[in-house]
Enzyme design. Structure first.
Site, PDB file in Angstrom:
ATOM      1  N   ALA A  66     -44.183  23.647 -59.994  1.00 25.13           N
ATOM      2  CA  ALA A  66     -43.794  24.704 -60.941  1.00 25.13           C
ATOM      3  C   ALA A  66     -42.470  25.109 -60.633  1.00 25.13           C
ATOM      4  O   ALA A  66     -41.915  24.693 -59.362  1.00 25.13           O
ATOM      5  CB  ALA A  66     -44.806  25.782 -61.012  1.00 25.13           C
ATOM      6  N   GLY A 111     -47.584  21.713 -59.034  1.00 27.85           N
ATOM      7  CA  GLY A 111     -47.949  21.446 -60.392  1.00 27.85           C
ATOM      8  C   GLY A 111     -47.764  19.838 -60.861  1.00 27.85           C
ATOM      9  O   GLY A 111     -48.150  19.237 -61.750  1.00 27.85           O
ATOM     10  N   GLU A 114     -50.949  18.214 -59.816  1.00 23.42           N
ATOM     11  CA  GLU A 114     -51.684  18.743 -60.860  1.00 23.42           C
ATOM     12  C   GLU A 114     -51.645  18.038 -62.270  1.00 23.42           C
ATOM     13  O   GLU A 114     -52.495  17.777 -63.052  1.00 23.42           O
ATOM     14  CB  GLU A 114     -51.894  20.009 -61.025  1.00 23.42           C
ATOM     15  CG  GLU A 114     -52.318  20.999 -59.808  1.00 23.42           C
ATOM     16  CD  GLU A 114     -52.009  22.391 -59.767  1.00 23.42           C
ATOM     17  OE1 GLU A 114     -50.912  22.764 -59.701  1.00 23.42           O
ATOM     18  OE2 GLU A 114     -52.761  23.361 -59.833  1.00 23.42           O
ATOM     19  N   GLU A 134     -48.851  24.882 -52.264  1.00 24.42           N
ATOM     20  CA  GLU A 134     -49.057  26.175 -52.727  1.00 24.42           C
ATOM     21  C   GLU A 134     -49.018  27.331 -51.716  1.00 24.42           C
ATOM     22  O   GLU A 134     -48.460  28.260 -51.398  1.00 24.42           O
ATOM     23  CB  GLU A 134     -49.797  26.488 -53.957  1.00 24.42           C
ATOM     24  CG  GLU A 134     -49.596  25.970 -55.291  1.00 24.42           C
ATOM     25  CD  GLU A 134     -50.121  24.375 -55.202  1.00 24.42           C
ATOM     26  OE1 GLU A 134     -50.458  23.851 -54.223  1.00 24.42           O
ATOM     27  OE2 GLU A 134     -49.802  23.827 -56.313  1.00 24.42           O
TER      28      GLU A 134
HETATM   29  N1  COA Z   1     -38.771  24.628 -58.504  1.00 17.93           N
HETATM   30  C1  COA Z   1     -37.562  24.887 -58.452  1.00 17.93           C
HETATM   31  N2  COA Z   1     -36.371  24.176 -57.989  1.00 17.93           N
HETATM   32  C2  COA Z   1     -36.936  22.969 -57.220  1.00 17.93           C
HETATM   33  C3  COA Z   1     -38.247  22.742 -56.748  1.00 17.93           C
HETATM   34  C4  COA Z   1     -39.165  23.631 -57.376  1.00 17.93           C
HETATM   35  N3  COA Z   1     -40.276  23.449 -57.316  1.00 17.93           N
HETATM   36  N4  COA Z   1     -38.380  21.544 -56.204  1.00 17.93           N
HETATM   37  C5  COA Z   1     -37.030  21.288 -55.726  1.00 17.93           C
HETATM   38  N5  COA Z   1     -36.239  22.134 -56.582  1.00 17.93           N
HETATM   39  C6  COA Z   1     -34.749  22.239 -56.567  1.00 17.93           C
HETATM   40  C7  COA Z   1     -34.116  22.656 -55.325  1.00 17.93           C
HETATM   41  O1  COA Z   1     -34.038  23.898 -55.362  1.00 17.93           O
HETATM   42  C8  COA Z   1     -32.856  21.953 -55.365  1.00 17.93           C
HETATM   43  O2  COA Z   1     -31.938  22.708 -56.179  1.00 17.93           O
HETATM   44  P1  COA Z   1     -30.165  22.966 -55.868  1.00 17.93           P
HETATM   45  O3  COA Z   1     -29.848  21.799 -55.605  1.00 17.93           O
HETATM   46  O4  COA Z   1     -29.914  23.517 -56.898  1.00 17.93           O
HETATM   47  O5  COA Z   1     -30.396  23.786 -54.349  1.00 17.93           O
HETATM   48  C9  COA Z   1     -33.111  20.699 -55.809  1.00 17.93           C
HETATM   49  O6  COA Z   1     -34.223  20.764 -56.545  1.00 17.93           O
HETATM   50  C10 COA Z   1     -33.336  19.590 -54.923  1.00 17.93           C
HETATM   51  O7  COA Z   1     -34.169  19.838 -53.697  1.00 17.93           O
HETATM   52  P2  COA Z   1     -34.117  19.961 -52.392  1.00 17.93           P
HETATM   53  O8  COA Z   1     -35.052  20.800 -51.632  1.00 17.93           O
HETATM   54  O9  COA Z   1     -32.404  20.097 -52.106  1.00 17.93           O
HETATM   55  O10 COA Z   1     -34.332  18.354 -52.162  1.00 17.93           O
HETATM   56  P3  COA Z   1     -35.116  17.717 -50.861  1.00 17.93           P
HETATM   57  O11 COA Z   1     -35.071  16.492 -50.671  1.00 17.93           O
HETATM   58  O12 COA Z   1     -34.423  18.534 -49.441  1.00 17.93           O
HETATM   59  O13 COA Z   1     -36.677  18.324 -50.634  1.00 17.93           O
HETATM   60  C11 COA Z   1     -38.856  18.617 -51.621  1.00 17.93           C
HETATM   61  C12 COA Z   1     -37.667  17.916 -51.753  1.00 17.93           C
HETATM   62  C13 COA Z   1     -39.619  18.108 -52.694  1.00 17.93           C
HETATM   63  C14 COA Z   1     -39.734  18.296 -50.200  1.00 17.93           C
HETATM   64  C15 COA Z   1     -38.404  20.112 -51.733  1.00 17.93           C
HETATM   65  O14 COA Z   1     -37.427  20.074 -52.683  1.00 17.93           O
HETATM   66  C16 COA Z   1     -39.475  21.148 -51.937  1.00 17.93           C
HETATM   67  O15 COA Z   1     -40.260  21.180 -50.921  1.00 17.93           O
HETATM   68  N6  COA Z   1     -39.756  21.458 -53.217  1.00 17.93           N
HETATM   69  C17 COA Z   1     -40.663  22.322 -53.621  1.00 17.93           C
HETATM   70  C18 COA Z   1     -42.232  21.746 -53.618  1.00 17.93           C
HETATM   71  C19 COA Z   1     -43.413  22.821 -53.831  1.00 17.93           C
HETATM   72  O16 COA Z   1     -43.455  23.838 -52.971  1.00 17.93           O
HETATM   73  N7  COA Z   1     -43.982  22.772 -55.023  1.00 17.93           N
HETATM   74  C20 COA Z   1     -44.986  23.740 -55.189  1.00 17.93           C
HETATM   75  C21 COA Z   1     -44.500  24.717 -56.152  1.00 17.93           C
HETATM   76  S1  COA Z   1     -45.938  25.608 -56.694  1.00 17.93           S
END
Ligand code: COA
Length: 260
Positions: A66, A111, A114, A134
């Site tokens: 999400a 999400g 999911e 989460e």
């Molecule tokens: N919601 C909003 N933005 C997200 C996102 C999310 N769930 N996941 C990634 N992004 C965005 C980042 O903020 C970043 O945006 P920016 O370039 O404007 O700063 C962009 O996507 C790239 O992500 P980044 O974190 O820089 O990539 P990474 O390779 O370092 O890490 C992940 C990849 C997937 C490990 C990391 O993005 C992450 O942990 N995301 C969230 C996962 C999560 O907790 N999901 C459950 C949500 S309920």
């Protein structure tokens, strides 16, 4: 119809739906969820679509969850509605009445995991990573993860994933039954489309009856499920496709199903 966050191509009765927010790792914001709902509602009644393949744009993510920017704004008052909105979309996918194949091409987190769980068959690229992180954000999975993950991989593994927030590799996901097959990234969509085409080449009356009969398993006791299965079997026996399928076998030729 034009969408801002998803791409839809329909070819040979296969719909390929791509979540297209690559810069945000295809995170599901409200607009994307709304577009998915509209798109799947239209596919549900579209006779030109037999099978759906869903994937994410780019090589890094299927869906990274999400949208955490929107999530951060939720409160005790709005959180439940936020969860129900995602659940509504994923329930529509699971109950589409047509097979949906997830081609998981990278991160499938929160999400995103999911979303994959609401699909009927999951294929993953070798670089895919799955998880329900989460708990790291102070919440629990809200788009069906506690229910669907548990049903698919069992309580112990589901709880380990949900309580630790740990990510697992595609191979591990296959080992625990979360994905059917792991495929090199270059071939993922090719294999997903091949699978979709194989299913699409069968009589769709039988395909949809089989889907409904398998899915009802989680809703009702086995005795009622067996009755449901027998009723759908009976309905299939009344179809032209059944007459054609059995006749073709007896005549040693390929069947020509008309979905009637
Ligand atoms: N919601 C909003 N933005 C997200 C996102 C999310 N769930 N996941 C990634 N992004 C965005 C980042 O903020 C970043 O945006 P920016 O370039 O404007 O700063 C962009 O996507 C790239 O992500 P980044 O974190 O820089 O990539 P990474 O390779 O370092 O890490 C992940 C990849 C997937 C490990 C990391 O993005 C992450 O942990 N995301 C969230 C996962 C999560 O907790 N999901 C459950 C949500 S309920």
């Amino acid at each position: 119809m034009d969408y801002n966050n998803i791409l839809v191509e329909i070819d040979n009765k296969i719909a390929l739906l791509t979540i297209n927010r690559e810069k945000k790792l295809n995170a599901l914001n409200t607009e994307t969820l709304d577009e998915l709902f509209t798109c799947f509602s239209s596919i549900k009644t579209d006779d030109n679509v037999n099978v759906v393949v869903i994937t994410g744009s780019g090589e890094k993510a299927f869906v990274a969850g999400a949208d955490i920017n929107e999530l951060h704004e939720q409160s005790l008052l709005t959180g439940k509605i936020f969860a129900e909105k995602g659940q509504q979309v994923f329930n529509l996918i699971e109950n589409l009445g047509k097979p949906v194949i997830a081609a998981v091409n990278g991160f499938a987190l929160g999400g995103g995991c999911e979303l994959a769980l609401s699909c009927h068959i999951r294929l993953a690229s070798t670089n895919a990573k799955f998880g329900q992180p989460e708990v790291n954000l102070g919440i629990i999975p809200g788009y069906g993860g506690t229910q669907r993950l548990t049903r698919i991989v069992g309580t112990g593994i589901s709880l380990e994933l949900i309580l630790t927030g740990d990510l697992i590799t595609a191979d591990e996901a296959q080992r625990i039954g979360l994905v059917n097959k792991v495929i090199v990234p270059a071939d993922l969509l090719i294999e997903a489309k091949k699978l979709a085409e194989k299913i699409s080449s069968k009589g769709q009356i039988a395909v949809r009856a089989a889907l409904a009969s398998v899915l009802v398993n989680k809703e009702i006791p086995e005795r009622e499920g067996l009755n449901f299965e027998a009723n759908l079997f009976g309905n299939c026996c009344g179809s032209g496709d059944f007459k054609e399928g059995t006749k073709a076998f007896l005549e040693k030729r390929n069947p020509e199903f008309k979905n009637k």
